[in-house]
Design an enzyme around this catalytic site. Structure first.
Site, PDB file in Angstrom:
ATOM      1  N   ASP A   1       3.605  43.714   2.689  1.00 16.63           N
ATOM      2  CA  ASP A   1       3.225  43.117   0.882  1.00 16.63           C
ATOM      3  C   ASP A   1       1.326  43.293   1.664  1.00 16.63           C
ATOM      4  O   ASP A   1       0.612  42.924   2.338  1.00 16.63           O
ATOM      5  CB  ASP A   1       3.539  41.169   1.222  1.00 16.63           C
ATOM      6  CG  ASP A   1       2.792  40.948   0.642  1.00 16.63           C
ATOM      7  OD1 ASP A   1       1.884  41.116  -0.514  1.00 16.63           O
ATOM      8  OD2 ASP A   1       2.630  39.446   0.357  1.00 16.63           O
TER       9      ASP A   1
ATOM     10  N   CYS B   1      -6.591  10.921  10.073  1.00 13.12           N
ATOM     11  CA  CYS B   1      -5.963  10.842  11.456  1.00 13.12           C
ATOM     12  C   CYS B   1      -7.117  10.896  12.545  1.00 13.12           C
ATOM     13  O   CYS B   1      -8.275  11.382  11.853  1.00 13.12           O
ATOM     14  CB  CYS B   1      -4.737  11.300  11.401  1.00 13.12           C
ATOM     15  SG  CYS B   1      -4.782  13.293  11.851  1.00 13.12           S
TER      16      CYS B   1
ATOM     17  N   CYS C   1      -1.464  16.026  10.824  1.00 13.14           N
ATOM     18  CA  CYS C   1      -0.793  15.151   9.316  1.00 13.14           C
ATOM     19  C   CYS C   1      -1.217  15.571   8.373  1.00 13.14           C
ATOM     20  O   CYS C   1      -0.329  14.886   7.778  1.00 13.14           O
ATOM     21  CB  CYS C   1      -1.453  13.821  10.101  1.00 13.14           C
ATOM     22  SG  CYS C   1      -3.629  13.974   9.154  1.00 13.14           S
TER      23      CYS C   1
ATOM     24  N   CYS D   1      -5.386  19.447   7.624  1.00 15.20           N
ATOM     25  CA  CYS D   1      -4.902  19.152   8.666  1.00 15.20           C
ATOM     26  C   CYS D   1      -3.570  19.486   9.655  1.00 15.20           C
ATOM     27  O   CYS D   1      -2.667  19.001   8.868  1.00 15.20           O
ATOM     28  CB  CYS D   1      -4.845  17.574   9.514  1.00 15.20           C
ATOM     29  SG  CYS D   1      -4.550  16.686  10.819  1.00 15.20           S
TER      30      CYS D   1
ATOM     31  N   CYS E   1     -10.519  15.513  10.726  1.00 14.44           N
ATOM     32  CA  CYS E   1      -9.611  15.213   9.308  1.00 14.44           C
ATOM     33  C   CYS E   1      -9.838  13.848   9.119  1.00 14.44           C
ATOM     34  O   CYS E   1     -10.474  12.606   9.191  1.00 14.44           O
ATOM     35  CB  CYS E   1      -7.821  14.793  10.148  1.00 14.44           C
ATOM     36  SG  CYS E   1      -6.710  13.941   9.054  1.00 14.44           S
TER      37      CYS E   1
END
EC number: 6.3.5.13
Length: 409
Positions: free
Chosen positions: A333, A216, A200, A197, A213
């Site tokens: 990269d 939350c 949170c 999430c 989530c």
């Protein structure tokens, strides 16, 4: 449109001249140099060129060039549209696009994810289209959560109409601070960057298309538009078959995002769909080029999510050429190659080219995919029997191949 100040007029005119010279001398398509010249002469040129236009900004990790093209095609129903059709998606490209179509009342600009907050602030665009966020050029763009956070701050309190893909939790979190959002269930095939999430940090539970989530209240919003396989469902519940030329589920997602955007401008679905169907290739993407009886279809894939979508539109019965570079526009990269599941290529003749072909060769060997190395695209294509072949390349490798065929469109 109001008259530009004299200094801005001169800067814009000289920029257009530089772009024309670039095209005439074969140095490029002029989509960047013109803007650079203009910005040197008038640093605030983008703001001045954007005034009094109705602008759409399109941003995402994948699909923004195609979606920009689809939106532009539909908005042409209303009048001239300024757009950066070749993907020059930073301020110099935006200046060049707006200068080239100085009288266009509409503008559709593809915007690099990192530059979106500044471009939104500078142009005061009225509509923003946000589609997806995933790992890409980590050495330049940093963590995508940071990009989502910048987007979130950029739209907060702005008088901008946001069209956002509610199937991507990061995009949803970024768009949720906007005052007016149209949510589109456009799908999210690549989920490896959004299991936590963004609100949170708790785990996201996923069930079918839904997500929420566990710790939350952050969850997937109720969509206004829905992509249902090859059909778009509008906010009134009416179903519209997506009869488009561009292949794959990702392009159907791009199409439904485009429909949601152009409806804001008053272009109804029944008028927009035929315009979307006219788009067959985008800056070389999906174009088929021919040499000595071999017909190569060009596909662009810059990151793990993009490779997943490219595999979706390839033909398993055909040989395939894979090309990987690691220049500045690609990101230096190449560790992201290990996030792509190449096992889908087993059983196909696979040829590997590019500056970082040994990196890709090691990845394929680990996945148990037989392959052949080739010195370049010419050698790899010559090794194919006459007929069709698929080509997947990352950004600079794609542009090199495209240039061999006169910047194929």
């Amino acid at each position: 449109m109001s008259q530009l100040p004299f200094r801005a007029q001169v800067a814009s005119a000289l920029g257009r001249t530089a772009a024309t010279l670039s095209r005439m001398t074969g140095r490029g398509d002029g989509s960047v140099i013109g803007g650079r010249v203009g910005l040197v002469l008038e640093p605030d040129l983008l703001r001045k060129l954007a005034q009094d236009r109705k602008l759409v900004l399109v941003s995402a990790t994948n699909g923004k060039t195609t979606t920009t093209r689809l939106i532009t095609s539909a908005l042409l129903e209303l009048g001239e549209v300024a757009t950066n059709a070749f993907g020059a998606n930073m301020p110099a490209g935006h200046v060049s696009a707006l200068s080239q179509a100085k009288r266009a009342p509409y503008g559709v600009l593809e915007v690099d994810e990192k530059y979106l907050p500044d471009v939104l602030d500078t142009t005061g665009a009225s509509v923003l289209c946000l589609m997806n966020l995933s790992r890409d050029q980590m050495d330049r763009a940093a963590e995508i959560w940071l990009l989502a956070q910048k987007w979130r701050r950029a739209v907060a309190g702005k008088p901008v109409h946001v069209v956002a893909n509610c199937d991507d939790p990061l995009v949803t979190w970024a768009a949720s601070t906007a005052g007016q959002v149209i949510w589109v269930a456009a799908g999210q095939r690549w989920k490896e960057d959004s299991w936590c999430c963004p609100e949170c940090g708790g785990p996201l539970d996923r069930k079918d298309a839904d997500w929420a989530c566990r710790e939350c209240r952050f969850r997937r919003p109720q969509p206004h538009w829905v992509l249902d396989h090859d059909t778009a469902i509008d906010p009134r519940g009416q179903r519209w078959p997506l009869d488009i030329q561009l292949p794959g589920q990702a392009n159907r997602a791009n199409a439904v995002m485009a429909l949601a955007v152009v409806e804001i401008f008053g272009v109804p679905v029944q008028r927009a769909l035929p315009k979307l169907a006219e788009v067959r290739s985008v800056a070389g993407r999906y174009t088929t080029v021919e040499r000595d009886g071999r017909h190569a279809r060009l596909l662009l894939a810059k990151n793990p999510a993009g490779w997943l979508e490219a595999f979706d539109v390839t033909d398993p019965a055909l040989p395939i050429i894979l090309a990987v570079n690691a220049q500045g526009p690609d990101g230096r990269d190449t560790s992201w190659l290990w996030d792509v599941d190449y096992r889908i290529l087993r059983g196909r003749p696979v040829f590997v080219i590019g500056e970082r072909k040994l990196d890709l060769a090691l990845r394929l060997d680990t996945a148990g995919v037989p392959f052949q190395l080739a010195a370049d695209f010419t050698q790899a294509l010559a090794a194919q029997p006459p007929g069709r072949v698929d080509v997947i390349a990352n950004y600079t490798a794609f542009q090199q191949i495209r240039t061999e065929f006169g910047r194929a469109e």
